[in-house]
Design an enzyme around this catalytic site. Structure first.
Site, short mmCIF file in Angstrom:
data_model
loop_
_atom_site.label_atom_id
_atom_site.label_comp_id
_atom_site.label_asym_id
_atom_site.label_seq_id
_atom_site.Cartn_x
_atom_site.Cartn_y
_atom_site.Cartn_z
N ASP A 23 -11.76 -11.09 8.29
CA ASP A 23 -10.31 -10.91 8.41
C ASP A 23 -9.55 -11.95 7.58
O ASP A 23 -10.02 -13.07 7.41
CB ASP A 23 -9.91 -11.02 9.90
CG ASP A 23 -8.54 -10.41 10.17
OD1 ASP A 23 -8.02 -9.68 9.31
OD2 ASP A 23 -7.99 -10.68 11.26
N HIS A 40 -8.34 -8.28 -1.06
CA HIS A 40 -9.51 -7.44 -0.77
C HIS A 40 -10.57 -7.58 -1.86
O HIS A 40 -11.76 -7.62 -1.58
CB HIS A 40 -9.09 -5.97 -0.63
CG HIS A 40 -8.20 -5.72 0.55
ND1 HIS A 40 -8.44 -6.26 1.79
CD2 HIS A 40 -7.07 -4.97 0.69
CE1 HIS A 40 -7.50 -5.87 2.64
NE2 HIS A 40 -6.65 -5.09 2.00
N LEU A 134 -33.62 -8.31 4.74
CA LEU A 134 -32.40 -8.33 5.54
C LEU A 134 -31.89 -6.90 5.79
O LEU A 134 -31.86 -6.08 4.87
CB LEU A 134 -31.31 -9.11 4.79
CG LEU A 134 -29.92 -9.10 5.43
CD1 LEU A 134 -29.86 -10.05 6.64
CD2 LEU A 134 -28.84 -9.49 4.43
C1 IPE Z 1 -10.34 -5.96 11.98
O1 IPE Z 1 -9.32 -6.55 11.29
C2 IPE Z 1 -10.98 -4.91 11.13
C3 IPE Z 1 -11.76 -5.39 10.00
C4 IPE Z 1 -12.02 -6.62 9.70
C5 IPE Z 1 -12.30 -4.35 9.17
P1 IPE Z 1 -7.80 -6.06 11.43
O2 IPE Z 1 -7.00 -6.95 10.55
O3 IPE Z 1 -7.71 -4.61 11.20
O4 IPE Z 1 -7.50 -6.34 12.98
P2 IPE Z 1 -6.14 -6.58 13.74
O5 IPE Z 1 -5.23 -5.45 13.37
O6 IPE Z 1 -5.59 -7.89 13.29
O7 IPE Z 1 -6.51 -6.60 15.18
C1 IPE Z 2 -9.46 -7.92 6.41
O1 IPE Z 2 -8.33 -8.49 5.93
C2 IPE Z 2 -9.90 -6.71 5.63
C3 IPE Z 2 -9.78 -5.44 6.36
C4 IPE Z 2 -9.27 -5.24 7.55
C5 IPE Z 2 -10.26 -4.27 5.66
P1 IPE Z 2 -6.89 -7.93 6.31
O2 IPE Z 2 -6.54 -6.87 5.34
O3 IPE Z 2 -6.84 -7.52 7.73
O4 IPE Z 2 -5.99 -9.21 6.06
P2 IPE Z 2 -4.85 -9.79 6.98
O5 IPE Z 2 -5.38 -9.87 8.37
O6 IPE Z 2 -3.71 -8.82 6.90
O7 IPE Z 2 -4.53 -11.11 6.40
MG MG Z 3 -6.40 -8.45 9.47
#
Ligand code: IPE
Ligand code: IPE
Ligand code: MG
Length: 254
Positions: A23, A40, A134
């Site tokens: 995240d 990303h 792995l």
């Molecule tokens: C969780 O992250 C999903 C992934 C890492 C793929 P999100 O960014 O979607 O989660 P929330 O919305 O903060 O709970």
């Molecule tokens: C995690 O990073 C990637 C996915 C959920 C696919 P985010 O896109 O949730 O990034 P933040 O949480 O908005 O910073």
């Molecule tokens: Mg996120």
């Protein structure tokens, strides 16, 4: 192959299965005045790094939360960007992962995915099916509640056919009917970006997992941070409901 690795002070316990909620890509990009997609893209590099580290540390299973069943709520452009990155990752990295003996498993719902993505996911699993290194588990279009519901539907169909009595349903049977069948429960779940929640990740499998929440954003996750999380895990005392610290997990799929 799992074994102790040397931390700064002492050998550390290596979990067989580490699961990561990757995240913070969006915030990483925003902090640089860049669009979320930039984060990303950088996040994919951190994925490559994490796979290498997991292999070096002797972790047997690495699960990465790549796209949740709730992530469809994001703007269309970001969703396409994430789909594009997954396709690119498989196209570019499959051969290298295969030659490194990595076995790829995909968990999550397949229904509703576009044919090109489905084809690539199946190709990745099929190509690496017999590898013994792995196990890289990619949670894609994954939601734990959805996974449990799909598992329950499979079991209910067997009950309806009279193949199994409702009283005969056990924890092991549910474990065998969800996407992670054959995969041991994760001993350690890491989440980056400072959020302390599961966001619908591995709800069933995490019953006795240790959680390590770190403030760093996913694109900054590197081998040192991975090792620090393993060291933190080594300091935890796992009791599984008993009174003494035990190393062996209890549970239906451990
Ligand atoms: C969780 O992250 C999903 C992934 C890492 C793929 P999100 O960014 O979607 O989660 P929330 O919305 O903060 O709970
Ligand atoms: C995690 O990073 C990637 C996915 C959920 C696919 P985010 O896109 O949730 O990034 P933040 O949480 O908005 O910073
Ligand atoms: Mg996120």
């Amino acid at each position: 192959m799992s074994g102790p690795i040397m931390g700064e002070d002492a050998p550390i316990k290596t979990p067989r299965h580490v699961a990561i909620i990757m995240d913070g890509n969006g915030r990483w990009a925003a902090a640089r005045g860049m669009p979320r997609g930039f984060g990303h893209r950088k996040g994919v590099e951190a994925v490559r790094d994490a796979v290498k580290s997991a292999r070096a540390f002797g972790v047997e299973y690495l699960t990465l939360y790549a796209f949740s069943s709730e992530n469809w709520r994001r703007p269309q452009e970001e969703v396409s960007d994430l789909m594009g990155l997954l396709k690119l990752f498989i196209r570019k990295d499959l051969a290298e992962l295969h030659s490194a003996d990595v076995r790829i498993r995909i968990i999550g719902a397949r229904e509703g995915l576009k044919n090109d993505i489905l084809g690539l996911l199946e190709e990745a699993e099929e190509t690496t099916r017999n590898n013994g290194g792995l196990v890289l588990v990619i949670a894609f279009n994954y939601g734990a509640r959805d996974e449990i519901v799909r598992g329950m539907q499979k079991i209910a169909r067997r009950v309806a056919k009279g193949e199994i009595a409702p009283e005969a349903i056990t924890e092991a049977i549910l474990s065998e009917n969800i996407d992670t069948c054959d995969i041991p429960d994760p001993e350690l779940i890491i989440r980056t970006s400072g959020e302390s929640r599961l966001s619908n990740f591995l709800l069933w499998q995490a019953a006795y997992s240790e959680f390590v929440f770190i403030d760093d954003l996913w694109p900054d996750f590197d081998r040192n941070l991975f090792q620090a999380a393993l060291e933190e895990y080594s300091r935890r005392e796992r009791r599984f409901g008993g009174v003494e610290s035990v190393d062996i997990a209890v549970g239906s799929n451990s």
